[in-house]
Structure formats: structure tokens, C-alpha cells
Design a protein around this motif. Structure first.
Motif, PDB file in Angstrom:
ATOM      1  N   MET A  35     111.281   5.809  49.926  1.00  0.00           N
ATOM      2  CA  MET A  35     110.085   6.184  50.673  1.00  0.00           C
ATOM      3  C   MET A  35     110.408   7.323  51.635  1.00  0.00           C
ATOM      4  N   THR A  36     111.577   7.273  52.237  1.00  0.00           N
ATOM      5  CA  THR A  36     112.012   8.341  53.136  1.00  0.00           C
ATOM      6  C   THR A  36     112.098   9.663  52.379  1.00  0.00           C
ATOM      7  N   ARG A  37     112.647   9.641  51.178  1.00  0.00           N
ATOM      8  CA  ARG A  37     112.714  10.851  50.342  1.00  0.00           C
ATOM      9  C   ARG A  37     111.327  11.363  49.991  1.00  0.00           C
ATOM     10  N   LEU A  38     110.403  10.444  49.703  1.00  0.00           N
ATOM     11  CA  LEU A  38     109.030  10.838  49.388  1.00  0.00           C
ATOM     12  C   LEU A  38     108.368  11.515  50.588  1.00  0.00           C
ATOM     13  N   VAL A  39     108.568  10.966  51.771  1.00  0.00           N
ATOM     14  CA  VAL A  39     108.003  11.556  52.992  1.00  0.00           C
ATOM     15  C   VAL A  39     108.532  12.976  53.171  1.00  0.00           C
ATOM     16  N   GLU A  40     109.848  13.167  53.028  1.00  0.00           N
ATOM     17  CA  GLU A  40     110.415  14.512  53.147  1.00  0.00           C
ATOM     18  C   GLU A  40     109.878  15.442  52.069  1.00  0.00           C
ATOM     19  N   SER A  41     109.728  14.917  50.865  1.00  0.00           N
ATOM     20  CA  SER A  41     109.257  15.738  49.742  1.00  0.00           C
ATOM     21  C   SER A  41     107.825  16.226  49.959  1.00  0.00           C
ATOM     22  N   VAL A  42     106.936  15.337  50.392  1.00  0.00           N
ATOM     23  CA  VAL A  42     105.541  15.739  50.560  1.00  0.00           C
ATOM     24  C   VAL A  42     105.382  16.705  51.732  1.00  0.00           C
ATOM     25  N   SER A  44     107.792  18.795  52.911  1.00  0.00           N
ATOM     26  CA  SER A  44     108.394  20.078  52.535  1.00  0.00           C
ATOM     27  C   SER A  44     107.535  20.797  51.504  1.00  0.00           C
ATOM     28  N   GLY A  45     106.826  20.033  50.670  1.00  0.00           N
ATOM     29  CA  GLY A  45     105.915  20.635  49.702  1.00  0.00           C
ATOM     30  C   GLY A  45     104.751  21.352  50.356  1.00  0.00           C
ATOM     31  N   LEU A  46     104.336  20.874  51.516  1.00  0.00           N
ATOM     32  CA  LEU A  46     103.271  21.557  52.247  1.00  0.00           C
ATOM     33  C   LEU A  46     103.781  22.876  52.824  1.00  0.00           C
ATOM     34  N   ILE A  47     104.996  22.859  53.356  1.00  0.00           N
ATOM     35  CA  ILE A  47     105.569  24.044  54.013  1.00  0.00           C
ATOM     36  C   ILE A  47     105.973  25.129  53.017  1.00  0.00           C
ATOM     37  N   ALA A  48     106.585  24.746  51.908  1.00  0.00           N
ATOM     38  CA  ALA A  48     107.255  25.681  50.994  1.00  0.00           C
ATOM     39  C   ALA A  48     106.454  26.937  50.639  1.00  0.00           C
ATOM     40  N   PRO A  49     105.175  26.830  50.283  1.00  0.00           N
ATOM     41  CA  PRO A  49     104.462  28.044  49.895  1.00  0.00           C
ATOM     42  C   PRO A  49     104.219  29.024  51.044  1.00  0.00           C
ATOM     43  N   HIS A  50     104.473  28.596  52.268  1.00  0.00           N
ATOM     44  CA  HIS A  50     104.198  29.420  53.449  1.00  0.00           C
ATOM     45  C   HIS A  50     105.447  30.117  54.003  1.00  0.00           C
ATOM     46  N   LEU A  51     106.610  29.835  53.411  1.00  0.00           N
ATOM     47  CA  LEU A  51     107.851  30.434  53.905  1.00  0.00           C
ATOM     48  C   LEU A  51     107.950  31.899  53.497  1.00  0.00           C
ATOM     49  N   LYS A  52     108.563  32.680  54.372  1.00  0.00           N
ATOM     50  CA  LYS A  52     108.822  34.088  54.073  1.00  0.00           C
ATOM     51  C   LYS A  52     110.168  34.204  53.364  1.00  0.00           C
ATOM     52  N   GLU A  53     110.395  35.352  52.770  1.00  0.00           N
ATOM     53  CA  GLU A  53     111.679  35.638  52.127  1.00  0.00           C
ATOM     54  C   GLU A  53     112.814  35.371  53.121  1.00  0.00           C
ATOM     55  N   GLY A  54     113.835  34.653  52.685  1.00  0.00           N
ATOM     56  CA  GLY A  54     114.995  34.386  53.539  1.00  0.00           C
ATOM     57  C   GLY A  54     114.834  33.180  54.445  1.00  0.00           C
ATOM     58  N   GLN A  55     113.726  32.457  54.331  1.00  0.00           N
ATOM     59  CA  GLN A  55     113.533  31.265  55.141  1.00  0.00           C
ATOM     60  C   GLN A  55     113.679  30.011  54.286  1.00  0.00           C
ATOM     61  N   ALA A  78     101.696   9.688  48.623  1.00  0.00           N
ATOM     62  CA  ALA A  78     101.981  10.058  50.012  1.00  0.00           C
ATOM     63  C   ALA A  78     101.009  11.150  50.421  1.00  0.00           C
ATOM     64  N   GLU A  79     100.380  10.948  51.567  1.00  0.00           N
ATOM     65  CA  GLU A  79      99.440  11.914  52.113  1.00  0.00           C
ATOM     66  C   GLU A  79      99.994  12.421  53.437  1.00  0.00           C
ATOM     67  N   ALA A  80     100.389  13.692  53.463  1.00  0.00           N
ATOM     68  CA  ALA A  80     100.968  14.299  54.668  1.00  0.00           C
ATOM     69  C   ALA A  80      99.932  15.151  55.361  1.00  0.00           C
ATOM     70  N   GLU A  81      99.915  15.050  56.687  1.00  0.00           N
ATOM     71  CA  GLU A  81      99.079  15.928  57.502  1.00  0.00           C
ATOM     72  C   GLU A  81      99.970  16.612  58.524  1.00  0.00           C
ATOM     73  N   LEU A  82      99.884  17.921  58.571  1.00  0.00           N
ATOM     74  CA  LEU A  82     100.601  18.705  59.575  1.00  0.00           C
ATOM     75  C   LEU A  82      99.836  18.539  60.887  1.00  0.00           C
ATOM     76  N   ILE A  83     100.467  17.892  61.870  1.00  0.00           N
ATOM     77  CA  ILE A  83      99.743  17.583  63.108  1.00  0.00           C
ATOM     78  C   ILE A  83     100.093  18.519  64.259  1.00  0.00           C
ATOM     79  N   ALA A  84     101.228  19.232  64.157  1.00  0.00           N
ATOM     80  CA  ALA A  84     101.594  20.159  65.232  1.00  0.00           C
ATOM     81  C   ALA A  84     102.536  21.229  64.696  1.00  0.00           C
ATOM     82  N   VAL A  85     102.342  22.448  65.229  1.00  0.00           N
ATOM     83  CA  VAL A  85     103.214  23.577  64.924  1.00  0.00           C
ATOM     84  C   VAL A  85     103.704  24.112  66.260  1.00  0.00           C
TER      85      VAL A  85
END
Length: 130
Positions: A35-42, A44-55, A78-85
């Protein structure tokens, strides 16, 4: 990274396979470490498309509450919500469901890193010459 905003959501589903289980009596059930791996996966899946080259990104903190068993062969969502940046730190709330039943929840923080610096630090720890 500039496109990441609080309120964004991402969902991921996993089938509970043998390698994602632990034994409880005669039953094989979804393991908390999975479950911990699933939480990290979901998250990181939200973040990944938003990373710049080299990040890249790393997990920096997680709490997981496993609330109910899920047998092998069933599916969890797993349903992830980004709550703070906060600059490079992203904070998430994640809920895990088997069908309509909530079987887990988590708070998870991830940090966006510059890969050159990250790899240089690893090289230094490994005694590599750059």
C-alpha cells in the motif's frame, strides 16, 4: 513544475497479485508495504508529467493507515489529491479503496530534485570520480 497546483488529482488501480501480499492465517492479503508503494506511485504519477528536463522526484515523508484487508485477486484504487505546493515540496492526501470500501489512507510528501545534484551526491557517497 510550475503547472502543479493544489487540488489536482490522480488515480491508479492495482490488482492484488502474489508479490503484493502478505500471509494472514490461510489468507493472502494486500500488504501494508505494498500500500505504501501504491501511495508513492499514484503521487509520483501526478507529478511526473509536470517535471522539467533534468528534474526528478523523491519521497520525503509518508504516513499510511491500513484500515481493512483486501484479498489476493481483488483490485484497489488509490486516489491522490495534491493538497499543498511549497516551492519544490508537494503534499498529498491519498485514499485507497477496494470497490466502495475505503481500506487505507495516507499523507505523503514528495520533493522535486535537480538530477545532476542528486546524482553527484550519490557519486560522492559511492566514492565515484566525476
Amino acid at each position: 513544475m510550475d503547472t502543479l497546483k493544489a487540488g489536482m488529482k490522480h488515480t491508479e488501480e492495482w490488482e492484488i497479485t502474489e508479490e503484493r501480499t502478505t500471509q494472514r492465517g490461510k489468507y493472502k492479503v494486500f500488504a501494508t508495504w505494498s500500500m505504501t508503494r501504491l501511495v508513492e506511485s499514484v503521487a509520483s504519477g501526478l507529478i511526473a508529467p509536470h517535471l522539467k528536463e533534468g528534474q526528478g522526484q523523491v519521497g520525503v515523508g509518508i504516513t499510511v493507515r491500513h484500515m481493512g484487508p483486501t484479498p489476493i485477486g481483488h483490485t484497489v484504487r488509490a486516489e491522490a489529491e495534491l493538497i499543498a505546493v511549497d516551492r519544490r515540496k508537494m503534499s498529498f492526501k491519498v485514499k485507497v479503496f477496494e470497490g466502495d470500501e475505503q481500506v487505507g489512507e495516507s499523507e505523503h510528501d514528495r520533493f522535486i530534485v535537480d538530477l545532476d545534484k542528486y546524482f553527484a551526491r550519490l557519486d560522492q557517497k559511492l566514492g565515484a570520480k566525476t
